[in-house]
Design a protein around this motif. Sequence first.
Motif, PDB file in Angstrom:
ATOM      1  N   THR A 319       0.831  -1.205   0.000  1.00 18.89           N
ATOM      2  CA  THR A 319       0.000   0.000   0.000  1.00 18.89           C
ATOM      3  C   THR A 319       0.867   1.258   0.000  1.00 18.89           C
ATOM      4  O   THR A 319       2.067   1.218   0.277  1.00 18.89           O
ATOM      5  CB  THR A 319      -0.916   0.038   1.231  1.00 18.89           C
ATOM      6  OG1 THR A 319      -0.103   0.148   2.411  1.00 18.89           O
ATOM      7  CG2 THR A 319      -1.778  -1.208   1.320  1.00 18.89           C
ATOM      8  N   ASN A 501      -0.126  -1.581  -6.962  1.00 14.49           N
ATOM      9  CA  ASN A 501       0.249  -0.229  -6.540  1.00 14.49           C
ATOM     10  C   ASN A 501       1.530   0.252  -7.204  1.00 14.49           C
ATOM     11  O   ASN A 501       2.295   1.009  -6.607  1.00 14.49           O
ATOM     12  CB  ASN A 501       0.386  -0.156  -5.016  1.00 14.49           C
ATOM     13  CG  ASN A 501       0.259   1.259  -4.490  1.00 14.49           C
ATOM     14  OD1 ASN A 501      -0.427   2.106  -5.057  1.00 14.49           O
ATOM     15  ND2 ASN A 501       0.945   1.545  -3.405  1.00 14.49           N
ATOM     16  N   LEU A 584      -4.405   2.213  -2.418  1.00 11.41           N
ATOM     17  CA  LEU A 584      -3.779   1.757  -3.655  1.00 11.41           C
ATOM     18  C   LEU A 584      -4.094   2.765  -4.751  1.00 11.41           C
ATOM     19  O   LEU A 584      -5.193   3.320  -4.796  1.00 11.41           O
ATOM     20  CB  LEU A 584      -4.310   0.372  -4.053  1.00 11.41           C
ATOM     21  CG  LEU A 584      -4.073  -0.767  -3.057  1.00 11.41           C
ATOM     22  CD1 LEU A 584      -4.818  -2.023  -3.488  1.00 11.41           C
ATOM     23  CD2 LEU A 584      -2.588  -1.065  -2.901  1.00 11.41           C
TER      24      LEU A 584
END
Length: 744
Positions: A319, A501, A584
Amino acid sequence: MIKIEINGQVVEAHEGDMLIDVADSADIPIPRFCYHKKLSIAANCRMCLVEVEGAPKAMPACATPVTDGMKVFTRSPKARAAQKAVMEFLLINHPLDCPICDQGGECELQDVAFEYGDDVGKYSEAKRVVPDHDVGPLIATDMTRCIHCTRCVRFGQEISGLMELGAVGRSEWMEITTFVGKSITSEISGNIIDLCPVGALTSKPFRYKARAWELKAAPAIAAHDSLGSNIEVHTYHGKVMRVVPRENEAINEVWLSDRDRFAYTGLYADDRLTVPMVKRNGRWDEVEWEEALEAVAEQLRPYLDRPEEIAVLASPNATVEELYLLKKLTDVLGIRRREWRLRQQDFRVEVPLGLKLGLDEVEQLNHVLVVGSHLRHELPLLNLRVRKAQLAGATVHMLNPMDYASTFDIADRLIVKPSEMVRQLAAVAKAAGAELPTGLADVAVTDQHRAWAEALKQDKTAIFVGGVARMSRHYAELAALAAVLCEKTGASVNILPLAANEMGAQALDFAGESLNDMLEKGAKAVITLGVEPEYDTLWGERAVQMLERAERVINLTPFANARARAYSDILLPVATAYETAGTLVNATGTWQSFKQVTDAPGDAKPAWKVLRVLGNVLDVDGFDYVHADQVLEEARQAVAEASAEIAMPDALAAGGELEVVPSLSLYSTDMVVRRAEPLQQAAGAAVAEAVSRLEMESLTLCCEQACVELPNRCDEAVAEGVVFEPVAIDETLTAPAACAEVKA
């Protein structure tokens, strides 16, 4: 706009809209089974019959266009009688065994029968029984329950582009089945589970695990590809039991790829790490978190005076919060050797990633050029958008090392080896009027190249550079030529991000040293976040050897297989995306935050919390966060603006008579997906075989003295001079495709 009247309520609508859509917009309920807003109108279940003033009989609302002044009655005696009659016919052959049906509690037939059915049936003859079919590891069938709504059939024809289900027989002997006992192979097949209004098609991994009313639902974001599909995660007693799509027209509409839907089955694999562990004298000791983090600080301190001896590998699925804290921590400690571009081998130029178009804009394109991409497997739901564009009249051209099976019509294609792909793309750019560098200026331009260049000069055109190109040693040239071509034609250049991501990692400017340089120089201490280097890089065993030679390896990971336990010194159990709060950034640059759905098993913690406390243990200022939102706010302020330009490399990468191309399986992309057993049994899972046009039983691929022998599958769809080698599997770790050559 026109006005119609439904049950005495005046409703505005566009002339020609279907009555059922107008009623839905006014929150007026009309029962239905075959109708779905994303599918064509079949009008075969007849459950939506309503009374229209002036019509001699009840009309199907799904197939009746509205006209000005129309008066409609959905609850009149005439409408109710028609609806009840249809319900009675549907239940004639349907088994009345809801308590043992896996769809019980969330069944559309149950709900409609409760309101429109009778409490006593008139039918007393034997019901028909339909044999079930094994259609693969993802979908369970109970075809006796099928009511022939044909939603699943129409989904294959109209949405997925693979007509794998169809109807055979007539009347009450009609059956929905696959073609001659075949399994369902579509990468988005799980959507027919959502579409089926009864218990005929259900989730095989979820089958009999829990009842619908026992589940807790929470919104989340899928963390397995760069589209960032919106999902709803269902848990039972704290365990993830199932994942279903959450509607978001701007991103995933109402669909979900099988990878996003079934990856959760890998969460509770046998090698899930649940407690911090420290290796002492070759033996693993389970410890408390405080002791584990003190051990991390103790093992890192000797190297902090020489930060150039420390390397950091982070997953592109991590993340924003995790990547930001890891970058902030390493920046303060003076560590600059960081990398997230794990499946890239060509770092000669910086290439900004991103889909420059909104996903709805992809559907409006008039021409698409796909360069180096197996779009169906890389981004299944983006493939659906391109298919929509093609069905609406767009032309699609492909430049690939293999003629990949497509779900839409390709107007023209060039299937050549990667080094030749560079020359072919250069010829298209030359035809568009571009000046080419030395080494490419002599490319011959044909009518085909001119036609491609002219097509890109239309309004609404785009070039997609995909994962096959990104894993190639010719990535720099392909990306640069795509950018030059777009500059000359006005098309948009889109370098497709693949992992969840990558756009976030790029925005944070996380990378500080290329993986190639890192492997070449080695490191005395290595920190990894959510990475299995042997599978997540193109270098396999070479990446593992770097860790084995390191004096200290601190591994923040949800899983720890035998190989990870061998090269690691400290194992810190961290949560997966289902078990943490985070953000994300998807392929279009949309930041999507999500909350924690459930607790991680055992003593595992969200990685951002682990990094926050580690910062405190190492006496680093600015790590006093209480909530993930605080980290996110700070990360947004630290976003770096990526350069929009893609420079041409100084020198061209060399080709060869036989070129080895990495082949990444649809279900080998990350550590959770690799542990999802149903996906590993599905079509598209990794197979330990080379694929080429060579008529040989096996091929030997060698890299730095190490060789592997793989069975060879001869496939005429592969370009001449190309050998596809599967990556992210045990069989090819010692001779990775990044450097492998075919031994004669």
